[in-house]
Enzyme design. Sequence first.
Site, PDB file in Angstrom:
ATOM      1  N   ASP A 103       1.225  -0.264   1.807  1.00 59.58           N
ATOM      2  CA  ASP A 103       1.661  -0.615   0.467  1.00 59.58           C
ATOM      3  C   ASP A 103       2.361   0.602  -0.123  1.00 59.58           C
ATOM      4  O   ASP A 103       1.739   1.632  -0.364  1.00 59.58           O
ATOM      5  CB  ASP A 103       0.451  -1.027  -0.387  1.00 59.58           C
ATOM      6  CG  ASP A 103       0.874  -1.440  -1.787  1.00 59.58           C
ATOM      7  OD1 ASP A 103       1.698  -2.360  -1.901  1.00 59.58           O
ATOM      8  OD2 ASP A 103       0.393  -0.818  -2.761  1.00 59.58           O
TER       9      ASP A 103
ATOM     10  N   GLU B 269       6.662  -3.730   3.633  1.00 55.05           N
ATOM     11  CA  GLU B 269       7.373  -4.671   2.768  1.00 55.05           C
ATOM     12  C   GLU B 269       8.872  -4.425   2.925  1.00 55.05           C
ATOM     13  O   GLU B 269       9.317  -3.294   2.951  1.00 55.05           O
ATOM     14  CB  GLU B 269       7.004  -4.419   1.307  1.00 55.05           C
ATOM     15  CG  GLU B 269       5.638  -4.914   0.923  1.00 55.05           C
ATOM     16  CD  GLU B 269       5.289  -4.457  -0.475  1.00 55.05           C
ATOM     17  OE1 GLU B 269       5.330  -5.285  -1.381  1.00 55.05           O
ATOM     18  OE2 GLU B 269       5.003  -3.257  -0.637  1.00 55.05           O
TER      19      GLU B 269
ATOM     20  N   ASP C 173      -4.460  -1.051  -4.544  1.00 56.15           N
ATOM     21  CA  ASP C 173      -3.480  -0.751  -3.498  1.00 56.15           C
ATOM     22  C   ASP C 173      -4.010  -1.002  -2.087  1.00 56.15           C
ATOM     23  O   ASP C 173      -3.280  -1.458  -1.214  1.00 56.15           O
ATOM     24  CB  ASP C 173      -2.999   0.691  -3.637  1.00 56.15           C
ATOM     25  CG  ASP C 173      -2.342   0.938  -4.989  1.00 56.15           C
ATOM     26  OD1 ASP C 173      -1.642   0.033  -5.466  1.00 56.15           O
ATOM     27  OD2 ASP C 173      -2.541   2.024  -5.561  1.00 56.15           O
TER      28      ASP C 173
END
Length: 408
Positions: free
Chosen positions: A220, A304, A386
């Site tokens: 993340d 991501e 997170d």
Amino acid sequence: MARKSTKQKNEELEKEGKVLRHYGFKLRMKPNEKQKEQIHQTVGCSRFTFNFYLGERKEVYQLTHETLNVGEFKKSFNVLKEHSMFSWLKKVDKFALETAMEAVEDAFQRFFKGQNGFPKFKSKHKSEQCYTTKETNRNIKLDIEKQTIQLPKLGQVKVRLSKKHHQLFKNGLNGKIKTATIKYHSSGQYTVSLKMEEVIDLHETVDFSTVSDDKINGLDLGLNHFYIDSNGKKVDNPKFLKTKLKKLAKLQRQLKNKKIGSSNFNKLQQKISKLHLHIANMRKDFLHKESRKLVNENQVIVLEDLNVKGMIKNKRLARSIADVSWSMFKTFVSYKAAWANKKVILIDRFFASSKQCNGCKEKNTLLSLSDREWVCPKCGTTHDRDINAARNIKEEGIRILRTPLLVT
Ligand SMILES: [Zn+2]
């Protein structure tokens, strides 16, 4: 005599179980005064050539709707060079000028494919100026022991090899030099970037769908930390960045009060540009180290897929720096993983990674950005925001990995 594309070369090499690998590295250069002058002249000539061909090509198209192709232009350009009015073009590295013409062609190709906007003229007012030349008949040679590089028209130029470079070249230089980009920065720094091409053995294909879960890591990326992974490991943003950015902001405020063009203004501007470069180098170093560690420790890395083009528009400095770092990090991780025969999975950035409980899959729609810790309303688990997000990212990666049709 068309240039063979990498794809074509690889198709031929694949039959022998080999593949091309490209890599590059940058060295600090210490040119003498005469060499500096030659570099500046070559930069000017290559910018002239680029702009000249771009201008002609635009004009021909407007008048006739035809494309002035690079081969034709090269021929007429060589005739032009013989004219006394343009004889100054003959004093510089001719391969640099050829590369400039090819760069126009490449810019148009990228434009036609929709990868870039319409080609733009090169400005001489940028803080960084460069030209690129290509290797022909061993006219570019790096001598690691003597710490010199031989470049067309410049002769032997001193370079500085770091410890890292010495480590990298301890068995000599791997592969062939393809191009050299000579750059100078308004802070007075000279560098040469070499693009290398090497033929290596093709890796055996690994079946990633069977990789065990503990060899898979989800990341993340955030503003509070550089990243947090699904094992709970936190990597902080380097501290220097914050202090240097503060310093940069201060200098930029000072610049506003100086008279444009005054000697104080120029001095300050050079200081700012030096600091910019310093920050960029330190950041890159940090990203190289972190991506190296990550690839060494894991088999599959899930990230991501950040939409960087959309984010760059964000005006906040800290945010925009982070954006650039993330996209660079993604690139570093991707190619290091590819070399090591490991895998990177990019997941949709709109995948709701923070709000879902990793334990029971309940979605906590009430979660706000400021909640660093939260308790799942359904199963009662306490989450670090997170780490929970990183675990969800890892799980989404595993889902993609175990669904054969989704893996590319
Ligand atoms: Zn829950």
